[in-house]
Design a protein around this motif. Sequence first.
Motif, short mmCIF file in Angstrom:
data_model
loop_
_atom_site.label_atom_id
_atom_site.label_comp_id
_atom_site.label_asym_id
_atom_site.label_seq_id
_atom_site.Cartn_x
_atom_site.Cartn_y
_atom_site.Cartn_z
N GLN A 74 74.32 -22.30 74.88
CA GLN A 74 73.20 -23.18 74.50
C GLN A 74 72.35 -23.60 75.70
N PHE A 75 72.55 -22.94 76.85
CA PHE A 75 71.91 -23.39 78.08
C PHE A 75 70.38 -23.43 77.95
N ALA A 76 69.79 -22.36 77.43
CA ALA A 76 68.32 -22.31 77.32
C ALA A 76 67.79 -23.44 76.45
N LYS A 77 68.49 -23.75 75.39
CA LYS A 77 68.07 -24.84 74.50
C LYS A 77 68.23 -26.19 75.21
N ALA A 78 69.32 -26.35 75.97
CA ALA A 78 69.57 -27.61 76.67
C ALA A 78 68.58 -27.82 77.82
N ASP A 79 68.11 -26.73 78.43
CA ASP A 79 67.16 -26.80 79.55
C ASP A 79 65.76 -27.03 79.00
N ARG A 80 65.50 -28.26 78.64
CA ARG A 80 64.25 -28.60 77.93
C ARG A 80 62.99 -28.36 78.75
N ASN A 81 63.06 -28.51 80.06
CA ASN A 81 61.85 -28.28 80.85
C ASN A 81 61.77 -26.85 81.37
N GLY A 82 62.76 -26.02 81.08
CA GLY A 82 62.72 -24.60 81.42
C GLY A 82 62.80 -24.27 82.89
N ASP A 83 63.36 -25.17 83.71
CA ASP A 83 63.43 -24.89 85.14
C ASP A 83 64.70 -24.14 85.55
N GLY A 84 65.54 -23.76 84.57
CA GLY A 84 66.75 -23.00 84.88
C GLY A 84 67.92 -23.85 85.34
N GLN A 85 67.75 -25.17 85.26
CA GLN A 85 68.81 -26.09 85.64
C GLN A 85 68.81 -27.26 84.67
N LEU A 86 69.96 -27.89 84.54
CA LEU A 86 70.05 -29.05 83.67
C LEU A 86 70.10 -30.32 84.51
N SER A 87 69.21 -31.25 84.18
CA SER A 87 69.29 -32.58 84.79
C SER A 87 70.41 -33.34 84.07
N GLU A 88 70.75 -34.50 84.61
CA GLU A 88 71.79 -35.29 83.96
C GLU A 88 71.36 -35.69 82.54
N THR A 89 70.07 -35.99 82.36
CA THR A 89 69.55 -36.36 81.05
C THR A 89 69.64 -35.19 80.08
N GLU A 90 69.25 -33.98 80.55
CA GLU A 90 69.34 -32.79 79.69
C GLU A 90 70.80 -32.48 79.32
N TYR A 91 71.68 -32.63 80.31
CA TYR A 91 73.10 -32.38 80.06
C TYR A 91 73.65 -33.36 79.03
N ALA A 92 73.32 -34.65 79.20
CA ALA A 92 73.81 -35.66 78.26
C ALA A 92 73.29 -35.38 76.85
N ALA A 93 72.03 -34.99 76.74
CA ALA A 93 71.46 -34.68 75.43
C ALA A 93 72.15 -33.47 74.81
N SER A 94 72.50 -32.48 75.62
CA SER A 94 73.19 -31.30 75.09
C SER A 94 74.59 -31.66 74.60
N GLN A 95 75.24 -32.60 75.26
CA GLN A 95 76.58 -33.04 74.84
C GLN A 95 76.49 -33.84 73.55
N GLN A 96 75.45 -34.65 73.42
CA GLN A 96 75.28 -35.45 72.21
C GLN A 96 74.99 -34.54 71.01
N SER A 97 74.10 -33.57 71.19
CA SER A 97 73.73 -32.71 70.07
C SER A 97 74.84 -31.73 69.73
N GLY A 98 75.68 -31.40 70.68
CA GLY A 98 76.76 -30.44 70.43
C GLY A 98 78.10 -31.05 70.18
N ALA A 99 78.19 -32.39 70.13
CA ALA A 99 79.49 -33.06 69.96
C ALA A 99 80.16 -32.66 68.68
N SER A 100 79.40 -32.42 67.63
CA SER A 100 80.01 -32.05 66.35
C SER A 100 80.58 -30.64 66.38
N GLN A 101 80.17 -29.83 67.37
CA GLN A 101 80.66 -28.47 67.45
C GLN A 101 82.01 -28.38 68.10
N TYR A 102 82.49 -29.46 68.75
CA TYR A 102 83.79 -29.44 69.42
C TYR A 102 84.87 -29.69 68.44
#
Length: 102
Positions: A74-102
């Motif tokens: 899900q990296f590309a989806k989590a990388d909201r600004n498309g810079d190829g890296q996840l900020s702490e905010t992007e990472y936290a958002a990816s964990q929140q949206s994917g929590a139900s998948q765990y």
Amino acid sequence: MQIRNLPSMITLVLAAVLAAPAALAQRTETPETPPPETTPDTTPKPMSFQDMDVNADSKVSKDEAAVDARLTSQFAKADRNGDGQLSETEYAASQQSGASQY
């Protein structure tokens, strides 16, 4: 009492004396109920941002994210600004949206 019955009586008394400790040693209270079976939680837990940010540059690269298969997929989806890296905010958002998948 006749003498010829004496060996039988001695045998009977001896048997009773030998059996008494075993009878007295038996438990009379109810056995305790064993604790319920517990299974260890083997659900994978997401790593913290700090754990993922191996080089401590305050960003998680795709290489650093490779330790988490779900995040990698899900990296590309989590990388909201498309810079190829996840900020702490992007990472936290990816964990929140994917929590139900765990």
